[in-house]
Design a protein around this motif. Structure first.
Motif, PDB file in Angstrom:
ATOM      1  N   GLU A 107       0.827  -1.198   0.000  1.00  0.00           N
ATOM      2  CA  GLU A 107       0.000   0.000   0.000  1.00  0.00           C
ATOM      3  C   GLU A 107       0.868   1.258   0.000  1.00  0.00           C
ATOM      4  O   GLU A 107       0.604   2.215  -0.732  1.00  0.00           O
ATOM      5  N   SER A 108       1.918   1.250   0.824  1.00  0.00           N
ATOM      6  CA  SER A 108       2.827   2.397   0.850  1.00  0.00           C
ATOM      7  C   SER A 108       3.577   2.518  -0.470  1.00  0.00           C
ATOM      8  O   SER A 108       3.842   3.630  -0.950  1.00  0.00           O
ATOM      9  N   LEU A 109       3.912   1.382  -1.066  1.00  0.00           N
ATOM     10  CA  LEU A 109       4.601   1.395  -2.354  1.00  0.00           C
ATOM     11  C   LEU A 109       3.720   2.035  -3.423  1.00  0.00           C
ATOM     12  O   LEU A 109       4.182   2.880  -4.197  1.00  0.00           O
ATOM     13  N   LEU A 110       2.452   1.656  -3.453  1.00  0.00           N
ATOM     14  CA  LEU A 110       1.533   2.243  -4.423  1.00  0.00           C
ATOM     15  C   LEU A 110       1.373   3.745  -4.185  1.00  0.00           C
ATOM     16  O   LEU A 110       1.340   4.533  -5.136  1.00  0.00           O
ATOM     17  N   PHE A 111       1.297   4.146  -2.919  1.00  0.00           N
ATOM     18  CA  PHE A 111       1.191   5.572  -2.624  1.00  0.00           C
ATOM     19  C   PHE A 111       2.423   6.317  -3.121  1.00  0.00           C
ATOM     20  O   PHE A 111       2.311   7.425  -3.678  1.00  0.00           O
ATOM     21  N   ALA A 112       3.604   5.749  -2.928  1.00  0.00           N
ATOM     22  CA  ALA A 112       4.829   6.395  -3.401  1.00  0.00           C
ATOM     23  C   ALA A 112       4.804   6.539  -4.925  1.00  0.00           C
ATOM     24  O   ALA A 112       5.255   7.562  -5.465  1.00  0.00           O
ATOM     25  N   CYS A 113       4.263   5.537  -5.626  1.00  0.00           N
ATOM     26  CA  CYS A 113       4.128   5.635  -7.082  1.00  0.00           C
ATOM     27  C   CYS A 113       3.191   6.779  -7.456  1.00  0.00           C
ATOM     28  O   CYS A 113       3.444   7.525  -8.420  1.00  0.00           O
ATOM     29  N   GLU A 114       2.107   6.911  -6.723  1.00  0.00           N
ATOM     30  CA  GLU A 114       1.152   7.997  -6.994  1.00  0.00           C
ATOM     31  C   GLU A 114       1.780   9.356  -6.720  1.00  0.00           C
ATOM     32  O   GLU A 114       1.527  10.328  -7.454  1.00  0.00           O
ATOM     33  N   GLN A 115       2.607   9.433  -5.679  1.00  0.00           N
ATOM     34  CA  GLN A 115       3.290  10.692  -5.396  1.00  0.00           C
ATOM     35  C   GLN A 115       4.251  11.062  -6.517  1.00  0.00           C
ATOM     36  O   GLN A 115       4.326  12.225  -6.925  1.00  0.00           O
ATOM     37  N   LEU A 116       4.976  10.079  -7.032  1.00  0.00           N
ATOM     38  CA  LEU A 116       5.877  10.343  -8.151  1.00  0.00           C
ATOM     39  C   LEU A 116       5.082  10.791  -9.376  1.00  0.00           C
ATOM     40  O   LEU A 116       5.458  11.752 -10.060  1.00  0.00           O
ATOM     41  N   THR A 117       3.973  10.122  -9.643  1.00  0.00           N
ATOM     42  CA  THR A 117       3.133  10.473 -10.784  1.00  0.00           C
ATOM     43  C   THR A 117       2.626  11.907 -10.656  1.00  0.00           C
ATOM     44  O   THR A 117       2.690  12.691 -11.622  1.00  0.00           O
ATOM     45  N   ASP A 118       2.116  12.261  -9.490  1.00  0.00           N
ATOM     46  CA  ASP A 118       1.605  13.625  -9.279  1.00  0.00           C
ATOM     47  C   ASP A 118       2.698  14.658  -9.502  1.00  0.00           C
ATOM     48  O   ASP A 118       2.457  15.727 -10.098  1.00  0.00           O
ATOM     49  N   ARG A 119       3.896  14.367  -9.029  1.00  0.00           N
ATOM     50  CA  ARG A 119       4.998  15.322  -9.186  1.00  0.00           C
ATOM     51  C   ARG A 119       5.391  15.474 -10.660  1.00  0.00           C
ATOM     52  O   ARG A 119       5.679  16.570 -11.130  1.00  0.00           O
ATOM     53  N   LEU A 120       5.409  14.366 -11.382  1.00  0.00           N
ATOM     54  CA  LEU A 120       5.732  14.443 -12.806  1.00  0.00           C
ATOM     55  C   LEU A 120       4.684  15.252 -13.569  1.00  0.00           C
ATOM     56  O   LEU A 120       5.023  16.085 -14.418  1.00  0.00           O
ATOM     57  N   LEU A 121       3.428  15.019 -13.269  1.00  0.00           N
ATOM     58  CA  LEU A 121       2.361  15.742 -13.972  1.00  0.00           C
ATOM     59  C   LEU A 121       2.377  17.229 -13.607  1.00  0.00           C
ATOM     60  O   LEU A 121       2.115  18.086 -14.457  1.00  0.00           O
ATOM     61  N   ASP A 122       2.681  17.538 -12.345  1.00  0.00           N
ATOM     62  CA  ASP A 122       2.785  18.943 -11.949  1.00  0.00           C
ATOM     63  C   ASP A 122       3.943  19.632 -12.683  1.00  0.00           C
ATOM     64  O   ASP A 122       3.815  20.783 -13.125  1.00  0.00           O
ATOM     65  N   CYS A 123       5.069  18.928 -12.779  1.00  0.00           N
ATOM     66  CA  CYS A 123       6.210  19.503 -13.485  1.00  0.00           C
ATOM     67  C   CYS A 123       5.907  19.688 -14.967  1.00  0.00           C
ATOM     68  O   CYS A 123       6.355  20.668 -15.587  1.00  0.00           O
ATOM     69  N   LEU A 124       5.150  18.762 -15.537  1.00  0.00           N
ATOM     70  CA  LEU A 124       4.782  18.878 -16.948  1.00  0.00           C
ATOM     71  C   LEU A 124       3.965  20.128 -17.195  1.00  0.00           C
ATOM     72  O   LEU A 124       4.125  20.819 -18.205  1.00  0.00           O
TER      73      LEU A 124
END
Length: 285
Positions: free
Chosen positions: A264-281
């Motif tokens: 569950e924490s691993l999936l959350f970390a993936c979502e955090q990375l995704t959100d950061r990439l989309l924000d940077c985009l």
């Protein structure tokens, strides 16, 4: 608050009550590195009780019935659930010898007023973790899920990487998480960068420590340092309109990742990375 609500709150189930029903062996068969992590995620409604194969069937069903009623009443989930989970995790982290574990976590020991604390990197930015709270180095707040992630990282105990990269489908008990990873991370990133992979080098650097990698047959790949002992690789394949191939993204993890974080924490970390990439985009010219 009415009397009935007060009574329900007073009698609510907590992670420690479920933890007492587990074998306390930290076998990892549930997909979490510790029985404590499993119990915490079940109580806040983010993991299934059936993930642990060693619960007594009668005790499990009785507990499940009470927990379902509790969640239906909105108790133990969302902010209240986060608060209870954090309260429990803080009590557990007090048992750990920070000087003894700092090195294995890639952390350094720091002196906070009246208590020991650990400083380590989270997406390239320092955080301070103590038994009282987790904050950014300059005191900036973190959301409750981030705090749970970071406490689980410390309590679980980081492991040295195996050096072999695998997809989530290769991790035990991950069937229920594969669809979530694709829906919340891989598919959005594939769509967002379709036809404009040239933006990826700058976007990945914007997120934090990232290393561009070469993989045969892959249009773009990057390795991201999430925590000192936790890295992800993300691979992109651009769309091919002539051949009819849609854009695709794949997350890869070190084969020993579940010794570092629960699923569950691993999936959350993936979502955090995704959100950061989309924000940077969004900020890209």
């Amino acid at each position: 608050m009415d009397d009935e609500r007060r009574k329900k709150l007073a009698n609510r189930l907590t992670p420690i009550q479920l933890y007492q029903l587990t074998p306390k062996t930290n076998c990892g068969e549930c997909g979490h590195p510790t029985c404590l992590a499993y119990a915490t995620q079940v109580i806040v409604g983010h993991s299934d009780m059936d993930a642990c194969p060693y619960l007594d069937p009668e005790q499990k069903e009785a507990f499940r019935a009470r927990l379902e009623d509790q969640h239906a009443d909105g108790i133990g989930v969302k902010r209240e659930g986060f608060d209870k989970a954090l309260e429990f995790l803080r009590s557990e982290v007090r048992k750990w010898d920070f000087p003894g574990i700092a090195g294995s976590l890639g952390a350094v020991l720091v002196d906070e007023p009246g208590e020991a604390a650990l400083r380590f990197s989270y997406f390239g930015r320092p955080v301070i973790l103590s038994a009282e709270d987790v904050t950014g180095f300059s005191g900036e707040p973190l959301n409750p899920w981030e705090k749970i992630l970071l406490y689980n990282y410390v309590i679980g105990g980081a492991a040295e990487p195996a050096g072999r990269w695998v997809g989530m489908e290769s991790l035990p008990n991950s069937i229920s998480k594969i669809k979530s990873l694709n829906a919340h991370c891989e598919a959005p990133l594939a769509r967002a960068f379709a036809g404009r992979l040239e933006l990826l080098p700058e976007t990945t650097r914007c997120v934090g420590p990232a290393l561009e990698i070469s993989e045969q047959g892959v249009d773009f790949g990057a390795q991201f340092q999430i925590l000192p002992k936790l890295s992800f690789r993300v691979l992109w394949w651009d769309e091919d309109t002539e051949e009819g191939f849609p854009p695709r993204v794949k997350f890869l993890f070190d084969a020993s990742v579940l010794k570092v974080l629960d699923l569950e924490s691993l999936l959350f970390a993936c979502e955090q990375l995704t959100d950061r990439l989309l924000d940077c985009l969004k900020k890209a010219p």
